[in-house]
Scaffold this motif. Sequence first.
Motif, PDB file in Angstrom:
ATOM      1  N   GLY A 201       0.741  -1.279  -0.154  1.00 29.47           N
ATOM      2  CA  GLY A 201       0.177  -0.227  -0.090  1.00 29.47           C
ATOM      3  C   GLY A 201       0.706   1.194   0.127  1.00 29.47           C
ATOM      4  O   GLY A 201       0.334   2.312   0.033  1.00 29.47           O
TER       5      GLY A 201
ATOM      6  N   SER B  48       2.641  -0.067  -6.860  1.00 30.51           N
ATOM      7  CA  SER B  48       2.006  -0.373  -8.337  1.00 30.51           C
ATOM      8  C   SER B  48       1.566   1.156  -9.079  1.00 30.51           C
ATOM      9  O   SER B  48       1.512   1.263  -9.997  1.00 30.51           O
ATOM     10  CB  SER B  48       0.772  -1.007  -7.807  1.00 30.51           C
ATOM     11  N   THR B  49       0.974   2.072  -7.979  1.00 29.80           N
ATOM     12  CA  THR B  49       0.757   3.442  -8.820  1.00 29.80           C
ATOM     13  C   THR B  49       1.883   4.000  -9.445  1.00 29.80           C
ATOM     14  O   THR B  49       1.428   4.649 -10.560  1.00 29.80           O
ATOM     15  CB  THR B  49       0.270   4.222  -7.287  1.00 29.80           C
TER      16      THR B  49
HETATM   17  N1  LIG Z   1      -8.127   1.428  -7.920  1.00 36.84           N
HETATM   18  C1  LIG Z   1      -7.879   2.170  -6.612  1.00 36.84           C
HETATM   19  N2  LIG Z   1      -8.626   2.813  -6.078  1.00 36.84           N
HETATM   20  C2  LIG Z   1      -8.574   3.386  -4.804  1.00 36.84           C
HETATM   21  N3  LIG Z   1      -7.434   3.420  -4.238  1.00 36.84           N
HETATM   22  C3  LIG Z   1      -6.444   2.560  -4.543  1.00 36.84           C
HETATM   23  C4  LIG Z   1      -6.465   1.862  -5.745  1.00 36.84           C
HETATM   24  N4  LIG Z   1      -5.448   1.374  -6.105  1.00 36.84           N
HETATM   25  C5  LIG Z   1      -4.513   1.626  -5.044  1.00 36.84           C
HETATM   26  N5  LIG Z   1      -5.082   2.379  -4.064  1.00 36.84           N
HETATM   27  C6  LIG Z   1      -4.607   2.896  -2.817  1.00 36.84           C
HETATM   28  O1  LIG Z   1      -3.532   3.769  -3.160  1.00 36.84           O
HETATM   29  C7  LIG Z   1      -2.352   3.251  -2.157  1.00 36.84           C
HETATM   30  C8  LIG Z   1      -1.258   2.784  -2.939  1.00 36.84           C
HETATM   31  O2  LIG Z   1      -1.627   1.583  -3.510  1.00 36.84           O
HETATM   32  P1  LIG Z   1      -0.665   0.685  -4.321  1.00 36.84           P
HETATM   33  O3  LIG Z   1       0.080   1.521  -5.380  1.00 36.84           O
HETATM   34  O4  LIG Z   1      -1.417  -0.392  -5.024  1.00 36.84           O
HETATM   35  O5  LIG Z   1       0.517  -0.010  -3.128  1.00 36.84           O
HETATM   36  P2  LIG Z   1       1.567  -1.042  -3.228  1.00 36.84           P
HETATM   37  O6  LIG Z   1       1.593  -1.387  -4.776  1.00 36.84           O
HETATM   38  O7  LIG Z   1       2.745  -0.396  -2.756  1.00 36.84           O
HETATM   39  O8  LIG Z   1       1.080  -2.123  -2.432  1.00 36.84           O
HETATM   40  C9  LIG Z   1      -2.854   2.294  -1.312  1.00 36.84           C
HETATM   41  O9  LIG Z   1      -3.427   2.900  -0.160  1.00 36.84           O
HETATM   42  C10 LIG Z   1      -4.211   1.763  -2.010  1.00 36.84           C
HETATM   43  O10 LIG Z   1      -5.299   1.272  -1.094  1.00 36.84           O
END
Ligand SMILES: Nc1ncnc2c1ncn2[C@@H]1O[C@H](COP(=O)(O)OP(=O)(O)O)[C@@H](O)[C@H]1O
Lengths: 281, 264
Positions: free
Chosen positions: A43, A47-48
């Motif tokens: 989180g 991925s973002t």
């Molecule tokens: N599609 C989405 N809608 C809403 N919130 C999201 C979504 N994807 C990720 N998040 C939120 O954004 C934050 C970063 O997520 P992410 O980039 O997936 O983290 P990681 O890949 O490091 O586990 C987290 O708090 C997650 O809950």
Amino acid sequence: MPIEFRNISYTYSKKTPFARKGLTNVSLTVNDGEWVAVMGPTGSGKSTLLQHLNGLLKPDLGEVLLDHVNIHSSSAALRETRQKVGLVFQYPEHQLFGSTVYEEIAYGPENYGYAASDVEQRVKTAMETVGLDYLKYKDRHPYELSGGEKRRIALAGVLATDPQIIALDEPTAGLDPSGRQKLVETITQLNRDYGKTVIWVTHEITEIAALVNRVLVIKDGQVVLDGAAREVLNNHLMTQLGLDVPVAVEISHHMRRKGKAVEGQPLTIEEIKKEIVRLVR
Amino acid sequence: MEGIVLGQYVPGNSFLHKLDPRTKLIMSAVLLWVIFLLEGPLEYTGFGLFIVFLYLLAGVSGSFLKILRPGLYLVLITLIINMIFTPGRVVLDLGLADITREGLIQGLTMGFRLVFLISMSSLVTLTTSPVRMTDGLELLLKPFKKIGVPASELAMMMNIALRFIPTFWEETDKIRKAQIARGADFDSWNLGRRIKYITALLVPLFVSAFRKADELSMAMEARGYTVGMERTSLHELKMNPRDYLVLTVFFISVAAFVINKYFI
Ligand SMILES: Nc1ncnc2c1ncn2[C@@H]1O[C@H](COP(=O)(O)OP(=O)(O)O)[C@@H](O)[C@H]1O
Ligand SMILES: [Mg+2]
């Protein structure tokens, strides 16, 4: 073809009760031929970050520059970016749809409008790169293959458009040891022999610790560490954040706590072995 | 594709959140029927304002437009088809098609009804957690158990469906992004290409839905779920004085509306 993030911020579900910070003011540049490992707690925004590389997400603030051009400046620029930056999602085998391996891998090149003969050549090359025999696999149904094979097909599907930058989201998660090793070998070859830039998100650094040039650590959407693999992995913040560090690093931390004067910043088993041998002599 | 989608629960502490799910289900069912009784601009405006008031009261007004977005195309298509194909007095001559006064009224009526239906039924899911919703439904259906209606199973199915709507959206979003990353253009005007893209989206989506269903049923059975078993709830639903008060006021108002409309 360097890719640069300038003060990127991104919030999910803006202006709703579900708003969540994805990234906050992230700046970084990844240069040609680099292999960067991206680490961080679940989180934290890994991925973002990846989804900003090829414009799947558009930053609320800041800009992403590929070869010094803002990727969101025009739809042509965006299209070109998607071709040059290949993104392999987490568990990519869950996204397979083709009724044959060929159809699956040809999807990208076909979308970009290559001629049929060219598409075939690209599929062949991509399959060869990931270690799947063209004639043996091309007409098989993806769903009847093993997990490791499916993952390689998904990777081939991304490689078929011949991207210069390859970004992978936890590519070894859920694979068996031999599957992991094959994947690491494939990417090593792409990085070393073909000069591809690799951005590799992972929770398990040991398998690539000696291969990457650089490690980037993010926490709560912000870059907290960025530097040479050796320095970053030996930083105490890594263990404080509960992130994986190579066994050699763990051993050296432990020995130092016990009062042993370990020198340098050992990263591989070989290096720590030398230190231990030196210390017991 | 981010944010609120149909069937999502927005946690909160408003008056509507605190009402018993049964109260909300009964009232919304009656209101959905009332929608079809509405006539004339005055009543439509009144009902519209009432819905806006409820959204404000529930503190979910931010979700109002988001909820409507998926239904908006439906509303637009209804509006256009009605406007063009209803015979009557022409108000606007567009050459190929004429817009008639009757068509315009008909289209607007249908359009507003759709908007009301969507926003009204969403309000219940927006303010009720899936668990409470299931319990409420189960209790409402209980009297029909005697005639063989599998009340708890129906409620459980509904609960699972509600629970998986956001998951399904997330999955769709993920697969769509993976396709776009490989050059798919979901906004393409080329019909053949579009069909190809949609197929590429639907196949993995179905595979994943089946996989999820399989995993879920396995997990439920592993924890002892059996069809037809008598189950108790961790949180028993209880009708509070405010529920009885709200229901009384509500039924008196609806009765007054109907009597005033048809009998006076
Ligand atoms: N599609 C989405 N809608 C809403 N919130 C999201 C979504 N994807 C990720 N998040 C939120 O954004 C934050 C970063 O997520 P992410 O980039 O997936 O983290 P990681 O890949 O490091 O586990 C987290 O708090 C997650 O809950
Ligand atoms: Mg992730």
